[in-house]
Motif scaffolding. Structure first.
Motif, short mmCIF file in Angstrom:
data_model
loop_
_atom_site.label_atom_id
_atom_site.label_comp_id
_atom_site.label_asym_id
_atom_site.label_seq_id
_atom_site.Cartn_x
_atom_site.Cartn_y
_atom_site.Cartn_z
N ASN A 323 -1.94 62.62 24.05
CA ASN A 323 -2.45 63.94 24.47
C ASN A 323 -3.97 64.02 24.38
N ILE A 324 -4.55 63.49 23.30
CA ILE A 324 -6.00 63.57 23.13
C ILE A 324 -6.71 62.78 24.22
N SER A 325 -6.19 61.58 24.52
CA SER A 325 -6.80 60.76 25.57
C SER A 325 -6.70 61.47 26.92
N PHE A 326 -5.57 62.11 27.18
CA PHE A 326 -5.42 62.82 28.45
C PHE A 326 -6.40 63.99 28.54
N LEU A 327 -6.51 64.77 27.46
CA LEU A 327 -7.43 65.91 27.47
C LEU A 327 -8.87 65.47 27.70
N PHE A 328 -9.23 64.31 27.12
CA PHE A 328 -10.58 63.79 27.31
C PHE A 328 -10.82 63.43 28.77
N ILE A 329 -9.87 62.70 29.38
CA ILE A 329 -10.00 62.33 30.80
C ILE A 329 -10.00 63.58 31.67
N GLN A 330 -9.18 64.54 31.30
CA GLN A 330 -9.12 65.79 32.06
C GLN A 330 -10.47 66.48 32.08
N GLN A 331 -11.16 66.48 30.95
CA GLN A 331 -12.49 67.09 30.90
C GLN A 331 -13.50 66.28 31.71
N LEU A 332 -13.38 64.94 31.66
CA LEU A 332 -14.30 64.10 32.43
C LEU A 332 -14.18 64.35 33.93
N LEU A 333 -12.94 64.62 34.37
CA LEU A 333 -12.68 64.76 35.80
C LEU A 333 -12.51 66.23 36.22
N LYS A 334 -12.96 67.13 35.39
CA LYS A 334 -12.81 68.54 35.69
C LYS A 334 -13.71 68.92 36.85
N SER A 335 -13.09 69.23 37.99
CA SER A 335 -13.84 69.56 39.20
C SER A 335 -12.91 70.27 40.18
N PRO A 336 -13.42 71.24 40.95
CA PRO A 336 -12.58 71.92 41.95
C PRO A 336 -12.07 70.97 43.02
N GLN A 337 -12.79 69.86 43.23
CA GLN A 337 -12.39 68.91 44.27
C GLN A 337 -11.34 67.90 43.78
N ILE A 338 -10.98 67.95 42.50
CA ILE A 338 -10.05 66.96 41.97
C ILE A 338 -8.80 67.65 41.44
N THR A 339 -7.64 67.23 41.96
CA THR A 339 -6.35 67.69 41.47
C THR A 339 -5.75 66.60 40.59
N LEU A 340 -5.35 66.97 39.37
CA LEU A 340 -4.83 65.98 38.43
C LEU A 340 -3.34 66.16 38.22
N LEU A 341 -2.61 65.05 38.21
CA LEU A 341 -1.22 65.01 37.82
C LEU A 341 -1.12 64.14 36.57
N ARG A 342 -0.15 64.46 35.71
CA ARG A 342 -0.02 63.65 34.49
C ARG A 342 1.39 63.11 34.34
N ALA A 343 1.45 61.82 33.94
CA ALA A 343 2.72 61.19 33.57
C ALA A 343 2.62 60.75 32.12
N LYS A 344 3.64 61.09 31.31
CA LYS A 344 3.59 60.78 29.88
C LYS A 344 4.22 59.44 29.53
N ASP A 345 4.83 58.79 30.51
CA ASP A 345 5.38 57.45 30.28
C ASP A 345 5.41 56.71 31.60
N GLY A 346 5.72 55.42 31.56
CA GLY A 346 5.69 54.60 32.76
C GLY A 346 6.71 55.00 33.81
N SER A 347 7.90 55.38 33.38
CA SER A 347 8.94 55.79 34.33
C SER A 347 8.53 57.06 35.07
N ASN A 348 7.95 57.99 34.33
CA ASN A 348 7.47 59.23 34.94
C ASN A 348 6.34 58.94 35.93
N ALA A 349 5.48 57.96 35.62
CA ALA A 349 4.39 57.59 36.52
C ALA A 349 4.93 57.04 37.84
N VAL A 350 5.97 56.21 37.77
CA VAL A 350 6.58 55.65 38.98
C VAL A 350 7.18 56.78 39.82
N GLU A 351 7.87 57.71 39.16
CA GLU A 351 8.51 58.80 39.88
C GLU A 351 7.48 59.71 40.55
#
Length: 432
Positions: A323-351
């Motif tokens: 969670n902490i790593s995701f929040l950090f990346i989320q802040q780095l990429l915080k922009s109106p032009q960027i839409t972020l999706l999150r997967a918490k494991d590899g299977s979720n990322a594939v889906e």
């Protein structure tokens, strides 16, 4: 009774002569035996002396290594505990409700500097472990030397200004000779360590970074007007567990591993490194690497890319279980032009990748539950071969990057993620 008559000689018996000869032969044999025995005793004595000398030297070396390791462990404890105390201590101070803005910013800066210092120590320990276990492999790629030198000049210039030092760049490499084949990661580590050392040990004056191309070698140097290194310490300065100052009252922070890492890396690249220094006048660290020319890559249209970057919207999938790593990346990429999706494991990322074929990029963590990033990338490539995938990991040991690239990742970034590097990679793979 025998009467000796005048003029007659008495002859000795024949056996007397033989006895005399025999005695002489026996004496000669005894002398030869004694000589051989003395020679053998002398040889054995010298061998024993050499062996004793070797054992004495080995004992002294072992005792010296033990002493240096003790100092090293003490330094490591100091270099880990000190920034940790700063981080924990000032984070607790930041919790004070009546803290004014100026103090808050000051405490945040201290926490940031302490974190960077701790990370440097941990990285050095990891690099030494990789070198000792022979996990460093040379991976030659196209490297623009002028670009690298300019990057490090601009990167360290603010730090030099903060220390009120002049930082100069002396690049004597013609543009047509600037592109070579070498390991960029190793070269980056060498230059970073040398420049960091120069800035750290220079209180006033200047630091100069320079390079030139010779027939079969590229020569780099980092010159400073700092404290210098005592002559009696110069031969040992590149050794493991050794610093120029071994006392317990050091004026400068650091584990003393930096130059040992630099020397090992230069030798891995089949180069040489040497030092010229005078105590109180400064030091010049020079090293060479093989010059293997390569064709320069075609320059991209920077203006067009910048215009596209400002207008294009991006859809990025972040595969990250922490969670902490995701929040950090989320802040780095915080922009109106960027839409972020999150997967918490590899299977979720594939889906999520399967349900969103319009993804602009995937930031894939390597270590995840259920399905790791390598296997998740392999599965995604079966139905989406074109989406850029950047692997990210806190692990830096040899082989992981190759596995990620082989599975289908386009690039690789290590944690903690550097904002500028991440944005450069996103720009590289989304602004085609």
């Amino acid at each position: 009774m025998k009467i000796l008559l005048p003029g007659l000689q008495v002859q000795s018996p024949n056996y007397f002569l033989w006895v005399l000869v025999s005695l002489l032969i026996i004496l000669l044999v005894v002398l030869i035996f004694a000589f051989l025995l003395k020679y053998k005793v002398d040889v054995t004595t010298r061998a024993l002396w050499r062996r004793n000398r070797q054992l004495t030297l080995a004992k002294e070396k072992a005792e010296e290594n033990e002493r240096l390791k003790t100092i090293f462990l003490q330094n490591m404890s100091h270099e880990i505990r000190t920034p940790m105390n700063g981080i924990i201590g000032f984070l607790s101070l930041l919790k004070q409700p009546d803290l004014d803005a100026e103090s808050r910013q000051k405490y945040i800066d201290i926490v940031s500097k302490s974190g960077k210092r701790l990370l440097t120590t941990i990285n050095n320990i990891i690099e030494i472990s990789k070198i000792d276990s022979k996990q460093i492999e040379v991976r030659n790629t196209q490297v623009d030397l002028i670009e690298i030198l300019n990057f490090y000049y601009n990167f360290f210039l603010p730090q030099a200004k903060e220390r009120k030092l002049e930082f100069r760049l002396n690049c004597l490499i013609p543009p047509e000779d600037a592109t070579i084949l070498t390991d960029k990661f190793i070269l980056d580590n060498i230059l970073t360590n040398l420049i960091n050392n120069a800035l750290k040990f220079t209180k006033q004056g200047s630091v100069e970074l320079g390079a030139s191309v010779m027939e079969k070698e590229v020569l780099f140097y980092v010159k400073d007007t700092g404290i210098g290194i005592p002559k009696e310490r110069q031969n040992a300065i590149f050794e493991r567990f050794v610093q120029a100052n071994l006392s317990m009252t050091r004026a400068h922070e650091g584990s003393g591993l930096g130059l040992a890492i630099v020397k090992a890396y230069v030798e891995i690249l089949k180069g040489k490194i040497w030092l010229e220094s005078r105590e109180g006048e400064g030091s010049t660290f020079s090293f060479t690497i093989p010059y293997v020319p390569s064709e320069a890559p075609q320059e991209p249209d920077t203006d067009a890319q910048q215009e596209k970057l400002e207008t294009e919207t991006l859809k990025i999938l972040i595969a990250e279980d922490d969670n902490i790593s995701f929040l950090f990346i989320q802040q780095l990429l915080k922009s109106p032009q960027i839409t972020l999706l999150r997967a918490k494991d590899g299977s979720n990322a594939v889906e999520l990748a399967r349900r969103n074929p319009d993804l602009s990029l995937i930031l894939m963590d390597i270590k995840m539950p259920l399905l790791n990033g390598i296997e998740a990338t392999h599965q995604i490539r079966q139905f989406n071969p074109s989406v850029p995938i950047i692997a990210q990991s806190a692990y830096t040991f040899s082989g992981e990057q190759e596995q990620a690239i082989k599975a289908g990742c386009n690039d690789y970034i290590t944690k903690p993620i550097n904002k500028n590097i991440l944005l450069q990679l996103i720009k590289k793979y989304t602004q085609q």
